[in-house]
Design a protein around this motif. Sequence first.
Motif, PDB file in Angstrom:
ATOM      1  N   UNK A 108       0.767  -1.190   0.083  1.00 53.71           N
ATOM      2  CA  UNK A 108      -0.012   0.052  -0.042  1.00 53.71           C
ATOM      3  C   UNK A 108       0.751   1.215   0.012  1.00 53.71           C
ATOM      4  N   UNK A 109       2.047   1.138   0.241  1.00 48.41           N
ATOM      5  CA  UNK A 109       3.025   2.342   0.381  1.00 48.41           C
ATOM      6  C   UNK A 109       4.163   2.399  -0.928  1.00 48.41           C
ATOM      7  N   UNK A 110       4.494   1.079  -1.261  1.00 54.73           N
ATOM      8  CA  UNK A 110       5.285   1.116  -2.167  1.00 54.73           C
ATOM      9  C   UNK A 110       4.820   0.386  -3.405  1.00 54.73           C
ATOM     10  N   UNK A 111       5.484   0.817  -4.440  1.00 60.90           N
ATOM     11  CA  UNK A 111       5.271  -0.050  -5.870  1.00 60.90           C
ATOM     12  C   UNK A 111       6.258  -0.398  -6.493  1.00 60.90           C
ATOM     13  N   UNK A 112       6.469  -1.587  -7.008  1.00 63.18           N
ATOM     14  CA  UNK A 112       7.348  -1.961  -7.800  1.00 63.18           C
ATOM     15  C   UNK A 112       6.854  -2.008  -9.335  1.00 63.18           C
ATOM     16  N   UNK A 113       7.805  -1.622 -10.309  1.00 60.29           N
ATOM     17  CA  UNK A 113       7.393  -1.776 -11.651  1.00 60.29           C
ATOM     18  C   UNK A 113       8.560  -1.832 -12.452  1.00 60.29           C
ATOM     19  N   UNK A 114       8.579  -2.078 -13.811  1.00 61.70           N
ATOM     20  CA  UNK A 114       9.591  -2.404 -14.619  1.00 61.70           C
ATOM     21  C   UNK A 114       9.513  -2.020 -16.109  1.00 61.70           C
ATOM     22  N   UNK A 115      10.503  -1.729 -16.833  1.00 63.74           N
ATOM     23  CA  UNK A 115      10.408  -1.242 -18.142  1.00 63.74           C
ATOM     24  C   UNK A 115      11.432  -1.974 -18.910  1.00 63.74           C
ATOM     25  N   UNK A 116      10.851  -2.995 -19.587  1.00 63.79           N
ATOM     26  CA  UNK A 116      11.584  -3.917 -20.251  1.00 63.79           C
ATOM     27  C   UNK A 116      12.291  -3.255 -21.432  1.00 63.79           C
ATOM     28  N   UNK A 117      11.889  -2.226 -21.907  1.00 63.65           N
ATOM     29  CA  UNK A 117      12.731  -1.493 -22.850  1.00 63.65           C
ATOM     30  C   UNK A 117      14.028  -0.763 -22.489  1.00 63.65           C
ATOM     31  N   UNK A 118      13.982  -0.549 -21.242  1.00 62.69           N
ATOM     32  CA  UNK A 118      15.051   0.137 -20.696  1.00 62.69           C
ATOM     33  C   UNK A 118      16.026  -0.682 -19.706  1.00 62.69           C
ATOM     34  N   UNK A 119      15.555  -1.869 -19.825  1.00 64.56           N
ATOM     35  CA  UNK A 119      16.059  -3.044 -18.725  1.00 64.56           C
ATOM     36  C   UNK A 119      16.439  -2.205 -17.327  1.00 64.56           C
ATOM     37  N   UNK A 120      15.215  -2.000 -16.814  1.00 75.47           N
ATOM     38  CA  UNK A 120      15.240  -1.153 -15.478  1.00 75.47           C
ATOM     39  C   UNK A 120      13.894  -1.373 -14.523  1.00 75.47           C
ATOM     40  N   UNK A 121      14.184  -1.529 -13.269  1.00 74.63           N
ATOM     41  CA  UNK A 121      13.076  -2.029 -12.437  1.00 74.63           C
ATOM     42  C   UNK A 121      12.932  -0.791 -11.589  1.00 74.63           C
ATOM     43  N   UNK A 122      11.938  -0.380 -10.885  1.00 71.51           N
ATOM     44  CA  UNK A 122      11.925   0.732 -10.161  1.00 71.51           C
ATOM     45  C   UNK A 122      10.986   0.162  -8.890  1.00 71.51           C
ATOM     46  N   UNK A 123      11.370   0.961  -7.843  1.00 72.17           N
ATOM     47  CA  UNK A 123      10.513   0.903  -6.488  1.00 72.17           C
ATOM     48  C   UNK A 123      10.153   2.277  -5.996  1.00 72.17           C
ATOM     49  N   UNK A 124       8.889   2.620  -6.285  1.00 74.19           N
ATOM     50  CA  UNK A 124       8.486   3.775  -5.870  1.00 74.19           C
ATOM     51  C   UNK A 124       7.917   3.533  -4.384  1.00 74.19           C
ATOM     52  N   UNK A 125       8.548   4.539  -3.411  1.00 70.27           N
ATOM     53  CA  UNK A 125       8.373   4.445  -1.926  1.00 70.27           C
ATOM     54  C   UNK A 125       7.717   5.659  -1.610  1.00 70.27           C
TER      55      UNK A 125
END
Length: 124
Positions: free
Chosen positions: A66-83
Amino acid sequence: QVRLVESGGGLVQAGGSLRLSCAVSVRTFSSYAMGWFRQAPGKEREFVAGINLSGSLTYYSDSVKGRFTISRDNTRNTVYLQMNSLKPEDTAVYYCAADILGTGRAPEYEYDYWGQGTQVTVSS
């Protein structure tokens, strides 16, 4: 050789937000499930969030749901963690990890590659 490089850590006040990024140098990024883990001083490393190969499925620990969100962009070879809504207890070194052909919910020992970590400090 698979290399993972985290960025985006820093010092933030309680209630604030940070976005972590993890750039992965690999030819077939979409073949890796990705996870974020963290380790606070004096504690064992723990799972934070995971995401499957396509990004269609995500998993979270109860402490960040409910506070953090994980996402990825396979075109940029990057994974994110929005906190968001950060708390002092979120203070830790945050690591991203890659699990070839994984699910995103595997235990720590199944991850094949790890980044060097990025420090997140939340002040009260």
